[in-house]
Structure formats: C-alpha cells, structure tokens
Design a protein around this motif. Structure first.
Motif, PDB file in Angstrom:
ATOM      1  N   GLU A   1      36.221 -56.879  -9.581  1.00  0.00           N
ATOM      2  CA  GLU A   1      37.594 -56.882 -10.098  1.00  0.00           C
ATOM      3  C   GLU A   1      38.575 -57.243  -9.001  1.00  0.00           C
ATOM      4  O   GLU A   1      39.503 -58.007  -9.206  1.00  0.00           O
ATOM      5  N   GLU A   2      38.346 -56.697  -7.789  1.00  0.00           N
ATOM      6  CA  GLU A   2      39.274 -56.976  -6.700  1.00  0.00           C
ATOM      7  C   GLU A   2      39.260 -58.459  -6.349  1.00  0.00           C
ATOM      8  O   GLU A   2      40.291 -59.047  -6.055  1.00  0.00           O
ATOM      9  N   GLY A   3      38.067 -59.077  -6.368  1.00  0.00           N
ATOM     10  CA  GLY A   3      37.974 -60.489  -6.036  1.00  0.00           C
ATOM     11  C   GLY A   3      38.600 -61.369  -7.085  1.00  0.00           C
ATOM     12  O   GLY A   3      38.956 -62.504  -6.826  1.00  0.00           O
ATOM     13  N   ALA A   4      38.713 -60.882  -8.308  1.00  0.00           N
ATOM     14  CA  ALA A   4      39.231 -61.709  -9.391  1.00  0.00           C
ATOM     15  C   ALA A   4      40.724 -61.537  -9.612  1.00  0.00           C
ATOM     16  O   ALA A   4      41.332 -62.333 -10.299  1.00  0.00           O
ATOM     17  N   LYS A   5      41.322 -60.497  -9.044  1.00  0.00           N
ATOM     18  CA  LYS A   5      42.742 -60.252  -9.299  1.00  0.00           C
ATOM     19  C   LYS A   5      43.641 -61.409  -8.909  1.00  0.00           C
ATOM     20  O   LYS A   5      44.531 -61.784  -9.662  1.00  0.00           O
ATOM     21  N   PRO A   6      43.427 -62.028  -7.727  1.00  0.00           N
ATOM     22  CA  PRO A   6      44.326 -63.146  -7.376  1.00  0.00           C
ATOM     23  C   PRO A   6      44.178 -64.325  -8.319  1.00  0.00           C
ATOM     24  O   PRO A   6      45.046 -65.170  -8.370  1.00  0.00           O
ATOM     25  N   ARG A   7      43.096 -64.383  -9.085  1.00  0.00           N
ATOM     26  CA  ARG A   7      42.851 -65.537  -9.940  1.00  0.00           C
ATOM     27  C   ARG A   7      43.158 -65.238 -11.399  1.00  0.00           C
ATOM     28  O   ARG A   7      42.853 -66.006 -12.264  1.00  0.00           O
ATOM     29  N   GLY A   8      43.695 -64.110 -11.702  1.00  0.00           N
ATOM     30  CA  GLY A   8      44.021 -63.778 -13.088  1.00  0.00           C
ATOM     31  C   GLY A   8      43.566 -62.382 -13.401  1.00  0.00           C
ATOM     32  O   GLY A   8      42.530 -61.922 -12.911  1.00  0.00           O
ATOM     33  N   GLY A   9      44.288 -61.652 -14.231  1.00  0.00           N
ATOM     34  CA  GLY A   9      43.974 -60.263 -14.509  1.00  0.00           C
ATOM     35  C   GLY A   9      42.679 -60.104 -15.267  1.00  0.00           C
ATOM     36  O   GLY A   9      42.356 -60.869 -16.173  1.00  0.00           O
ATOM     37  N   VAL A  10      41.902 -59.094 -14.900  1.00  0.00           N
ATOM     38  CA  VAL A  10      40.669 -58.767 -15.596  1.00  0.00           C
ATOM     39  C   VAL A  10      40.999 -57.830 -16.736  1.00  0.00           C
ATOM     40  O   VAL A  10      41.616 -56.783 -16.535  1.00  0.00           O
ATOM     41  N   ALA A  11      40.549 -58.174 -17.933  1.00  0.00           N
ATOM     42  CA  ALA A  11      40.826 -57.332 -19.094  1.00  0.00           C
ATOM     43  C   ALA A  11      39.868 -56.138 -19.138  1.00  0.00           C
ATOM     44  O   ALA A  11      40.284 -55.021 -19.441  1.00  0.00           O
ATOM     45  N   VAL A  89      32.300 -59.586 -17.488  1.00  0.00           N
ATOM     46  CA  VAL A  89      33.709 -59.487 -17.107  1.00  0.00           C
ATOM     47  C   VAL A  89      34.541 -60.261 -18.115  1.00  0.00           C
ATOM     48  O   VAL A  89      34.242 -61.420 -18.408  1.00  0.00           O
ATOM     49  N   MET A  90      35.571 -59.615 -18.646  1.00  0.00           N
ATOM     50  CA  MET A  90      36.471 -60.247 -19.606  1.00  0.00           C
ATOM     51  C   MET A  90      37.842 -60.397 -18.978  1.00  0.00           C
ATOM     52  O   MET A  90      38.369 -59.465 -18.352  1.00  0.00           O
ATOM     53  N   PHE A  91      38.432 -61.598 -19.117  1.00  0.00           N
ATOM     54  CA  PHE A  91      39.722 -61.923 -18.525  1.00  0.00           C
ATOM     55  C   PHE A  91      40.792 -62.002 -19.612  1.00  0.00           C
ATOM     56  O   PHE A  91      40.501 -62.140 -20.802  1.00  0.00           O
ATOM     57  N   MET A 731      47.823 -70.580 -25.059  1.00  0.00           N
ATOM     58  CA  MET A 731      46.654 -69.773 -25.346  1.00  0.00           C
ATOM     59  C   MET A 731      47.049 -68.308 -25.338  1.00  0.00           C
ATOM     60  O   MET A 731      47.669 -67.826 -24.384  1.00  0.00           O
ATOM     61  N   PRO A 732      46.742 -67.550 -26.415  1.00  0.00           N
ATOM     62  CA  PRO A 732      47.173 -66.153 -26.453  1.00  0.00           C
ATOM     63  C   PRO A 732      46.438 -65.305 -25.427  1.00  0.00           C
ATOM     64  O   PRO A 732      45.317 -65.611 -25.023  1.00  0.00           O
ATOM     65  N   ASP A 733      47.075 -64.247 -24.993  1.00  0.00           N
ATOM     66  CA  ASP A 733      46.449 -63.276 -24.115  1.00  0.00           C
ATOM     67  C   ASP A 733      45.303 -62.592 -24.860  1.00  0.00           C
ATOM     68  O   ASP A 733      45.294 -62.521 -26.092  1.00  0.00           O
ATOM     69  N   TYR A 734      44.316 -62.087 -24.111  1.00  0.00           N
ATOM     70  CA  TYR A 734      43.147 -61.467 -24.725  1.00  0.00           C
ATOM     71  C   TYR A 734      43.546 -60.325 -25.649  1.00  0.00           C
ATOM     72  O   TYR A 734      43.076 -60.250 -26.802  1.00  0.00           O
ATOM     73  N   LEU A 735      44.402 -59.438 -25.189  1.00  0.00           N
ATOM     74  CA  LEU A 735      44.801 -58.297 -26.012  1.00  0.00           C
ATOM     75  C   LEU A 735      45.561 -58.759 -27.251  1.00  0.00           C
ATOM     76  O   LEU A 735      45.398 -58.188 -28.341  1.00  0.00           O
ATOM     77  N   ASP A 736      46.387 -59.793 -27.096  1.00  0.00           N
ATOM     78  CA  ASP A 736      47.096 -60.333 -28.258  1.00  0.00           C
ATOM     79  C   ASP A 736      46.117 -60.948 -29.260  1.00  0.00           C
ATOM     80  O   ASP A 736      46.304 -60.840 -30.482  1.00  0.00           O
ATOM     81  N   PHE A 746      33.521 -61.419 -35.760  1.00  0.00           N
ATOM     82  CA  PHE A 746      32.614 -61.314 -34.629  1.00  0.00           C
ATOM     83  C   PHE A 746      33.120 -60.274 -33.636  1.00  0.00           C
ATOM     84  O   PHE A 746      34.274 -59.845 -33.686  1.00  0.00           O
ATOM     85  N   ALA A 747      32.211 -59.910 -32.719  1.00  0.00           N
ATOM     86  CA  ALA A 747      32.540 -58.876 -31.740  1.00  0.00           C
ATOM     87  C   ALA A 747      33.674 -59.333 -30.830  1.00  0.00           C
ATOM     88  O   ALA A 747      33.750 -60.498 -30.438  1.00  0.00           O
ATOM     89  N   THR A 748      34.556 -58.368 -30.473  1.00  0.00           N
ATOM     90  CA  THR A 748      35.704 -58.689 -29.611  1.00  0.00           C
ATOM     91  C   THR A 748      35.419 -58.393 -28.151  1.00  0.00           C
ATOM     92  O   THR A 748      36.184 -58.826 -27.289  1.00  0.00           O
TER      93      THR A 748
END
Length: 784
Positions: A1-11, A89-91, A731-736, A746-748
């Motif tokens: 998660e720490e490595g991915a934060k600069p590249r976009g939030g991890v959901a 990992v889901m973004f 493109m909508p956000d994952y939570l949206d 299908f599974a979310t």
C-alpha cells in the motif's frame, strides 16, 4: 500500500491464504448434507421394505459426513491461521492500477537478475510478482495456493493420461475399421476373373437333379436345368464378371440363349451382363428350381476354401441381383438348403450383416469416444489445479479438440491410406505380420473416386451428426425444466430449491472444442468435398442459436470469464487455413486407380516443363542411351528420334503418382504450395526475435501508405476544420462505481464469502465462523 500511494489511492487489499483444503472439505460437506437430507426424506416416506435399505444408506452417508466434519473441526481447533500466499489490490481508478502494474513490470524487465531489487520490490526477501488480476468470479480460490512447479507436474501427468485415452480410442477405432476392411477383401476376390472361371468350372454340371428341369421332366442334369451346353462353350454360368462396369461387378445369370453373341456359333461366347437387353435379363434371371439345383449340388468340383469362396461369391451375386431367393438361403429358417441340410448363404449373410453393422459402428464409435473425451478432459483439467476458470476452460477446450480431431479426421486417413514404403517397413519390422499395427495398409493410395465413396461418406456422416449433438443438452435442459415442479416436491430446504431452479452450468470449453473439431475437419477435406464448408457453416449456425437459447433460458449466470479462452481459440484458426492449403495440394494432384489424373494439371510454362523433363530423363537414365537398341532395352525408356521416358511404363506411373515435381509444379497446385510455404514462414518468424523488427517495418509502411492516401484524397477537397470531439465522461471512482451498481450482478471485490458459488457455501453460519477463524481477515481495511 505504501508503495502504491504516490501512484493513486488503494481502495482495498484482500489477502489470499492457503484455504484450499478447507474450501474443498466445506464443499464436500455441503454436498453430503444435501444427499443426507434427500435420503432422510426417503426414509420418512418409504415403506417398511424400502425403509431398511434407505436407513443403511443414511448410516453410510452420516459416516462420511462425520469424517469430513472431523477434519474441519481439527483444523479449527488447531488454532493456526493459514499462511498468506498472495493478495489482491483494488485501486480507486483504472489509471492507478495500470500505473502500478507498469511500474513493477518495468522494474523487473529493466533491472538485471544479478542485481538486488529495491526494497519496495521485495517481500520477506523475495521479489514481488505483480500482474493484472482476473475477475473475482473467474477465480478458483481453492487452487490459488498451488504453485507453478506443482501445476507443471500435474500438467505433465494430465497430458500423459490424455494421450493414453487418445491412444486407446485410436486403437479401438483402427481395429474396428481394419476388420471392416478385411471383410471387404472377400468382395474384391469375387471380381477376380480367374476366381470366377474356377467357380463356374467347379460346379458339378453332370449331376442329376430333380429341380429346374425344362418341359416338366422329373430329372435332368444341372447343366440342362441352367441351360448350359458344355460341348460348345466354357461355362459363364452361374457367375459372369462384367468387365465393362465401373466398379467391376459379378452377376448371376442362367444360360439363356439370348446371352449368346451368335446363335449360329455359340462358341463365340456371350454378351457382358451390362450389354444384354432388359428382356434378356428377365429371361436369364435365376429361377427357384435352378437355384435349388445349384444349392443341392454345390461346388463339388472344388473343395475346402475354394468351394467356400465360390459359395460366398454366388450368394453375394444373388443378393446384389435383388432376388428373394437369397432371403430363403441363410439362417436356421432357410427353406433352400444343401444336401447336408445346411444353408449355403449363411456365412455370406453373416459377413454382410457384420459389415453393415461395422459401417454404422465406425461412425458411432467415433461419436462415443468423442463424448468420452469430453468427460475425461474435464476431470483431468480439475486435477491440473488452474488458478482461473478461463485457464481451466482453455485446457479442456484444447484437449477436447485434439482428441476429437484425431478420432474424426486423422484415424480414417491413416487406416484407409496405403503407402507401400511405410507398409513394407512395418511388415518387415513385425516379421511379416502387420496386422498388429494396421497403419498405412489400407486400400487407397490416393484421394481416388473410391476413397470419396467409402471414407469420404463415413467422414461426411460423422460431421453431419455434429449438427444434432448441440440439441442434446438443450433438450435435456428443457425436459428437466418441465419436470422441476415434480422433482422438487418435498425438498429439504429453501436453499436446495433455489439451487434446483438456478439451471445447469453453461460450459464453454466443450463447445469450443467441438466447434474447433468441426472447423478443422471441414477445412482439411473441403478441397475434395466442398460441401463440407456448407455443412460446417450450418453446424456453426445451429450451434449459435441453440447455445443462445440454452444460455438465456435454461442456464445459470456464468462466471465473468476473461477473453483468454476466446482469443486463444481465434489464434488457432490460422492453422486450419494452413491445413486446408496443405491438403489442397494433395487433393488437386491426386491420381485415379487407373493412373490418370483426378484433376487437370496445366503447365506453368513451356520452359519450365522442359527443365523438369530434363531432370526426369536424367533420373531414369534415358538421355544416356544414344542408340535405339540400348534405349529399348531399358524398361522405362522409348525411342522417338531420341531416347525419352516411356510415360506408359509402370515405372513412370509409379514415379508420376508420387513425383513432387509433377504434383506440385502445375498451374493448379503451385499457388497453394507457394502460399503454404509463405504461411509457414510467417508462423515460424513469429517465434523468432526478428518478428518485432518486421512488425515495426510493416507498421511504418502502413503509416506511410495511409499518409500518402490522405494526401491524394485531400488534393481535390477544400480543407475543413475537424468537428470538435465530444468530451469523454470521466471514469468513476471505485466507491462511486460500487454505489452506482456499475458491477451489475457480478462481484464488486475479492471477498470470497460474497463471490459466486462460494457465497452459497458461506451462508452456512458454521462454515463462515470456521473460515473467519482460519483466515482472521481478508480485507486489510476491515482488519484495521
């Protein structure tokens, strides 16, 4: 998660643990519980006699249930959580996901293996592998703990058993068709002129009989009954070989005077059966009295095998004539028998019915083994422990295709083909007995007219049956759907009732395998049988509509497959085209039994023909002879002002029938041959490092050509500003997307307790509690 934060939030992050044995036992327990509830209903409603048997079955099932439950309880009481083997990992956005995958992939690609990766690319001292994740419903969760090495070993074992099943099916089909061919050998002996002459002379014509005598006489010789004058002619009765018929045919006729070529001089012989008039055929038809006279006398002039062969040929000729006398001459109910009380045509009739049954069985066996291949490959694919359903379905589809294609298209070709060189080597290797390996020992050395009449007809029938095979699952599903109200009376639970009405699984793999077999077989033989293209199109059309109805009306919602299976199947189509071109070269250069060409072979050019003829002359050595005497002393040469090859000699016919020069280099087959070679070169280059370079050159040429085309079109047009492009919706956000229902049914996420068939499994509270105990948390965010 720490490595991915600069590249976009991890959901969210979902951990994958070694839950395979737990999930397998839970699934097994659920099936046993369903079976137990059904048996308990039977016990409750059954009579006293059936109740005792049902109670014994209940006891056995309860014992199985206790064993499975014990394993699960021991796993829960151990107090150990299952080890982590991976994570999902889901973004919040697709761009962030692609950026992360690209970042880890580029690090692995650009950094030498000998150098240690940066810390963010290591986990417990091991390099992290990152790739696009499959859809949640496409995953086989119990197999995720199986590593690459173990799966490779399982694949080898599975491949071995797949090959074993194919070999067994080939052996059964080969020996069935070989026996079929052996029965036909007798039929070919009945068209041999010497055999027919021996049979006619082997009849005891001077024997006295009470049947068939003319003028109401009480007795006469067999010759008188059949109208044969032995003093002036060789007997061409009862059998007469029609050498003018194609194929050769043996007829059974009496010695009627109308058959004579000359009434004044009977020694001149008789007309061929195909040359006599209809009235004469009627007069020469064998009567019941004549047939009884021949049967009682038999071929007493011959003995043993020769007499039996003559009896068989006579009965076969009688059957071919359509006479009802044949039906009275075999079996226990025969009314026309020999002097010893046996029916003369019993052996021939038995062989005929066996041959007829084998011809139908040859098609049925192929269909049966194709069905067995489907079931076997599914079981072996489960054993291979694929991580996704798409990989599992791909493995099944390819195995089904290979097995069915070998049984349908290749076995017939190998059994009925005759290649003397290979046949003789096999015979020498087996010390003269080649019956144990009857390959390339058939009756057809080329794609002749007879091959299409026998092998082509069987092949066509097998493929046409495939038109109706897709109807079987549809009809089955429709019948089950109609009977569901009666079948689900008194079900144990609402869950069991829901499962019953979900419908059957819609399996893609076997459908793809069967369609690939149809497409490859039709393309392979379409050069000589163009109607196969129409048959193949009909099969695809029928399969499309049947599968569409079954999917939408009678099947449960399938998993969200990736495009791997479909794309893999599409990439195999190029090999069907290659196979078509290879066989087109063979088919269009085939020769008849007589040695003539099946299709015309127009020359490419006169100069080329002269060059080829020079090579042929040198090969036969004719150009070395400068005198007529030396030339004529060589069997394959003839004198025509110079010594040239004699194209009427047997040596030339043997050479010409398999000469690559003669078969390849003509105006019909050479284009097929050229494009086949080009096709093979392109396929081989795709596996070499040169292909990316060639692809770049091809792309550059295409861009230059497109730019040139645009300039040519714009010369006569007024320049106009292009219309403004409509802005693309963001493109909508994952939570949206989750809250907006963008995922549909299908599974979310990768929460296994809410994915596909596992969701039904974890509706059982005890299963859910045990799983949570062994896997304390699946979601990192939930764990926090």
């Amino acid at each position: 998660e720490e490595g991915a934060k600069p590249r976009g939030g991890v959901a969210d992050v979902f951990l994958v643990r070694k839950d395979g044995s737990v999930l397998t036992n839970m699934t097994k327990r659920a099936k046993i519980q369903e079976q137990l509830s059904g048996l308990q209903r039977i016990v409750h409603k059954a009579s006293d006699k059936k109740k005792e048997k049902a109670e014994k079955k209940v006891a056995k099932v309860q014992e199985k249930l206790e064993k499975v439950s014990k394993k699960l309880n021991e796993a829960g009481e151990a107090g150990k959580t299952n080890a982590v083997v991976g994570s999902f990992v889901m973004f919040h956005s697709e761009d962030a996901q692609q950026d992360c995958v690209r970042h880890y992939s580029s690090e692995g690609a650009n950094r030498p293996v000998c150098l240690k990766p940066r810390p963010e690319f290591l986990l417990d001292g091991k390099r992290v592998a990152v790739r696009d994740a499959p859809e949640p419903s496409d995953l086989v969760w119990e197999n995720l703990e199986v590593g690459r090495v173990e799966r490779a070993g399982r694949k080898c074992v599975s491949s071995f058993f797949s090959v074993l099943v194919i070999v067994i099916s080939i052996a059964v089909i080969v020996y069935g068709k070989t026996y079929n061919e052996s029965l036909k050998v007798t039929g070919t002996q009945c068209t041999d002129a010497i055999t027919i002459q021996n049979c006619n002379e082997g009849v005891a014509w001077t024997t006295v009989t009470a049947h068939g005598c003319s003028g109401g006489a009480s007795s006469c010789t067999v010759a008188d009954a059949w109208g044969v004058d032995l003093a002036v002619e060789l007997p061409v009765t009862p059998l007469h070989l029609d050498t003018a018929a194609s194929p050769l045919k043996t007829s059974i006729l009496s010695g009627a005077d109308c058959r004579l070529l000359s009434d004044a001089d009977p020694s001149l012989g008789v007309s061929l059966p195909s040359a006599i008039s209809t009235g004469c055929k009627s007069n020469a038809t064998v009567t019941e009295g004549q047939w009884k006279a021949l049967v009682e006398t038999g071929f007493s002039g011959l003995g043993g095998t020769a007499g039996g062969l003559c009896a068989m040929c006579t009965c076969k000729a009688l059957q071919d004539s359509g006479s009802l006398l044949w039906w009275q001459s075999f079996g226990d109910s025969a009314t026309i028998k020999m002097a010893d009380g046996t029916a003369m045509c019993t052996a021939q009739a038995n062989d005929f019915f066996v041959l007829l049954g084998l011809q139908l069985a040859a098609v049925a066996v192929v269909v049966i083994f194709n069905t067995i291949m489907k079931t076997t490959t599914q079981l072996l694919a489960f054993f291979e422990k694929h991580h996704t359903l798409a990989e599992q379905e791909t493995s099944i589809a390819i195995a089904v295709f290979v097995g069915q294609f070998v049984n349908t298209a290749l076995v017939s070709l190998l059994v009925y083909a005759e290649i003397s060189t290979i046949k003789n080597r096999i015979k020498d290797a087996l010390q003269g007995d080649a019956s144990a390996f009857p390959i390339f020992a058939g009756s057809y050395s080329d794609f002749s007219e007879q091959w299409y009449g026998v092998v082509g007809a069987q092949l066509m029938l097998t493929i046409i049956i495939n038109v109706f095979l897709p109807l079987v699952p549809l009809v089955t599903a429709a019948l089950v759907n109609c009977c569901l109200p009666c079948m689900t009376k008194g079900v144990a639970s609402q869950q069991a009732l829901n499962i019953a009405y979900l419908g059957a699984d819609f399996v893609l793999s076997t459908r793809y395998g069967m369609l690939l077999n149809t497409i490859f077989t039709c393309f392979m033989y379409a050069s000589g049988m163009p109607i196969l293209l129409f048959v193949g199109a009909c099969i695809c059309f029928v399969t499309y509509w049947i599968d569409k109805i079954q999917l939408l009306r009678f099947s449960r919602l399938p998993p969200q497959y990736s495009d791997k299976l479909a794309m893999y199947i599409l990439t195999t189509f190029k090999y069907a085209i290659l196979l078509h071109m290879l066989f087109a070269v063979w088919v269009f250069s085939a020769t008849k039994v007589t040695g003539d060409n099946m299709f015309p072979r127009p020359s490419l050019s006169a100069d080329f023909d002269k060059t080829i003829q020079g090579w042929v002359d040198e090969a036969f050595g004719c150009v070395l002879h400068d005198t007529e005497a030396k030339c004529l002393s060589t069997p394959s040469c003839m004198w025509a002002s110079t010594c040239i090859v004699d194209t009427s000699s047997q040596e030339w016919k043997d050479y010409a029938s398999f000469s690559f020069f003669q078969r390849l280099f003509n105006a019909i087959t050479f284009p097929y041959f050229f494009f086949t070679i080009l096709f093979v070169v392109v396929i081989v280059l795709k596996w070499t490092p040169l292909w990316p370079f060639l692809s770049a050159i091809r792309g550059l040429i295409a861009e230059l050509a497109a730019e040139r085309w645009k300039k040519m079109r714009s010369r006569n047009k007024v320049a106009q500003a292009p219309p403004p492009e409509a802005p693309k919706p963001p493109m909508p956000d994952y939570l949206d997307a989750v809250s907006g229902g963008r995922f549909g049914n299908f599974a979310t996420d990768y929460n296994i307790t809410q994915v596909g068939r596992y969701k039904d499994l974890f509706e059982n509270e005890s299963n859910l509690q045990l799983f949570r105990k062994l896997s304390p948390y699946q979601s990192i965010l939930e764990g926090k």
